[in-house]
Motif scaffolding. Structure first.
Motif, mmCIF file in Angstrom:
data_model
loop_
_atom_site.group_PDB
_atom_site.id
_atom_site.type_symbol
_atom_site.label_atom_id
_atom_site.label_comp_id
_atom_site.label_asym_id
_atom_site.label_seq_id
_atom_site.Cartn_x
_atom_site.Cartn_y
_atom_site.Cartn_z
ATOM 1 N N ALA A 27 -15.197 17.164 -5.634
ATOM 2 C CA ALA A 27 -14.679 15.858 -6.026
ATOM 3 C C ALA A 27 -13.410 15.583 -5.233
ATOM 4 N N THR A 28 -13.168 14.333 -4.960
ATOM 5 C CA THR A 28 -11.998 13.927 -4.202
ATOM 6 C C THR A 28 -11.081 13.092 -5.075
ATOM 7 N N PRO A 29 -9.857 13.552 -5.337
ATOM 8 C CA PRO A 29 -8.929 12.702 -6.088
ATOM 9 C C PRO A 29 -8.423 11.567 -5.205
ATOM 10 N N ILE A 30 -8.259 10.407 -5.811
ATOM 11 C CA ILE A 30 -7.699 9.262 -5.102
ATOM 12 C C ILE A 30 -6.397 8.903 -5.795
ATOM 13 N N ASN A 31 -5.324 8.928 -5.042
ATOM 14 C CA ASN A 31 -3.995 8.688 -5.584
ATOM 15 C C ASN A 31 -3.233 7.827 -4.575
ATOM 16 N N PRO A 32 -2.859 6.602 -4.934
ATOM 17 C CA PRO A 32 -2.162 5.739 -3.981
ATOM 18 C C PRO A 32 -0.901 6.363 -3.384
ATOM 19 N N GLN A 33 -0.259 7.294 -4.093
ATOM 20 C CA GLN A 33 0.906 7.988 -3.541
ATOM 21 C C GLN A 33 0.497 9.136 -2.614
ATOM 22 N N GLY A 34 -0.777 9.502 -2.621
ATOM 23 C CA GLY A 34 -1.272 10.552 -1.750
ATOM 24 C C GLY A 34 -0.960 11.960 -2.202
ATOM 25 N N ALA A 35 -0.375 12.104 -3.376
ATOM 26 C CA ALA A 35 -0.011 13.436 -3.858
ATOM 27 C C ALA A 35 -1.255 14.250 -4.200
ATOM 28 N N ALA A 36 -1.213 15.517 -3.864
ATOM 29 C CA ALA A 36 -2.317 16.418 -4.205
ATOM 30 C C ALA A 36 -2.298 16.708 -5.698
ATOM 31 N N LEU A 37 -3.447 17.082 -6.223
ATOM 32 C CA LEU A 37 -3.549 17.520 -7.608
ATOM 33 C C LEU A 37 -3.648 19.035 -7.621
ATOM 34 N N ILE A 47 -6.776 11.473 -1.384
ATOM 35 C CA ILE A 47 -6.751 10.377 -0.424
ATOM 36 C C ILE A 47 -6.056 9.206 -1.109
ATOM 37 N N LYS A 48 -5.542 8.263 -0.317
ATOM 38 C CA LYS A 48 -4.762 7.163 -0.883
ATOM 39 C C LYS A 48 -5.614 5.981 -1.336
ATOM 40 N N SER A 49 -6.819 5.855 -0.797
ATOM 41 C CA SER A 49 -7.665 4.720 -1.183
ATOM 42 C C SER A 49 -9.124 5.046 -0.922
ATOM 43 N N LEU A 50 -9.990 4.258 -1.511
ATOM 44 C CA LEU A 50 -11.419 4.425 -1.294
ATOM 45 C C LEU A 50 -11.787 4.273 0.182
ATOM 46 N N ALA A 51 -11.023 3.487 0.921
ATOM 47 C CA ALA A 51 -11.299 3.274 2.344
ATOM 48 C C ALA A 51 -11.259 4.581 3.135
ATOM 49 N N GLU A 52 -10.615 5.608 2.600
ATOM 50 C CA GLU A 52 -10.525 6.901 3.279
ATOM 51 C C GLU A 52 -11.717 7.824 2.981
ATOM 52 N N LEU A 53 -12.636 7.390 2.131
ATOM 53 C CA LEU A 53 -13.808 8.221 1.838
ATOM 54 C C LEU A 53 -14.624 8.454 3.104
ATOM 55 N N GLU A 54 -15.081 9.682 3.299
ATOM 56 C CA GLU A 54 -15.876 10.004 4.485
ATOM 57 C C GLU A 54 -17.267 9.382 4.429
ATOM 58 N N SER A 55 -17.894 9.372 3.254
ATOM 59 C CA SER A 55 -19.256 8.866 3.117
ATOM 60 C C SER A 55 -19.371 8.005 1.861
ATOM 61 N N THR A 70 -9.000 -1.573 -12.281
ATOM 62 C CA THR A 70 -10.411 -1.201 -12.154
ATOM 63 C C THR A 70 -11.183 -2.270 -11.406
ATOM 64 N N LEU A 71 -10.965 -3.540 -11.728
ATOM 65 C CA LEU A 71 -11.696 -4.612 -11.058
ATOM 66 C C LEU A 71 -11.423 -4.593 -9.562
ATOM 67 N N LYS A 72 -10.179 -4.443 -9.159
ATOM 68 C CA LYS A 72 -9.841 -4.371 -7.729
ATOM 69 C C LYS A 72 -10.491 -3.154 -7.077
ATOM 70 N N THR A 73 -10.495 -2.049 -7.790
ATOM 71 C CA THR A 73 -11.109 -0.828 -7.267
ATOM 72 C C THR A 73 -12.612 -1.016 -7.093
ATOM 73 N N LEU A 74 -13.250 -1.650 -8.072
ATOM 74 C CA LEU A 74 -14.692 -1.910 -7.968
ATOM 75 C C LEU A 74 -15.013 -2.845 -6.807
ATOM 76 N N GLN A 75 -14.177 -3.833 -6.588
ATOM 77 C CA GLN A 75 -14.401 -4.748 -5.469
ATOM 78 C C GLN A 75 -14.339 -3.991 -4.147
ATOM 79 N N GLU A 76 -13.371 -3.111 -4.018
ATOM 80 C CA GLU A 76 -13.258 -2.294 -2.806
ATOM 81 C C GLU A 76 -14.458 -1.363 -2.677
ATOM 82 N N ALA A 77 -14.848 -0.723 -3.767
ATOM 83 C CA ALA A 77 -16.008 0.186 -3.742
ATOM 84 C C ALA A 77 -17.276 -0.566 -3.334
ATOM 85 N N ASN A 78 -17.453 -1.753 -3.847
ATOM 86 C CA ASN A 78 -18.621 -2.562 -3.509
ATOM 87 C C ASN A 78 -18.636 -2.900 -2.022
#
Length: 134
Positions: A27-37, A47-55, A70-78
């Motif tokens: 699983a890949t955590p997504i954190n706008p600050q980029g901090a590791a978990l 990663i900082k955003s969904l745009a950084e997903l490899e696949s 969530t709505l903004k995130t879903l729009q980006e995911a779509n």
């Protein structure tokens, strides 16, 4: 069926991410600050955003945000072609749920599950994982 790589949207500490890590699920955590978990002493880079997903077309996203985010995130995911989302309890309202159901192949959200608040990885994940492995 497509392979799914779960990503958790906008988290900096998360029992949901720990649930994935405890089961050795990638699983890949997504954190706008980029901090590791850090979970169980192990660091997981975020990663900082969904745009950084490899696949993104082979990724499901488990959402852990307030409905407006969530709505903004879903729009980006779509836009990226993410096929599946899991909206954790408290992350959606009617508008968010309608958008998700209209725009994604698979949506886990809303009424159901064993908990009183709807489908939740922490409550329903074990059974869902078992069903997915059949």
């Amino acid at each position: 069926m497509y392979p799914i790589h779960p990503s958790l949207a906008h988290t900096n500490t998360s029992p949901v991410f720990k649930w994935y890590a405890d089961r050795d699920l990638v699983a890949t955590p997504i954190n706008p600050q980029g901090a590791a978990l850090t979970v169980n002493g192990q660091s997981y880079p975020a990663i900082k955003s969904l745009a950084e997903l490899e696949s993104p077309k082979e990724t499901s996203v488990s959402i852990i945000t307030a409905p407006a985010i969530t709505l903004k995130t879903l729009q980006e995911a779509n836009e990226l072609g993410v096929p599946a989302v899991w909206l954790q309890p408290g992350t959606f309202d009617d508008e968010v749920l309608a958008y998700a159901n209209k725009n994604f192949k698979t949506v886990v959200a809303g009424k159901g599950g064993w908990g009183g608040e709807g489908w939740c990885v922490l409550v329903d994940g074990e059974r869902s994982l078992g069903a997915a492995r059949l």
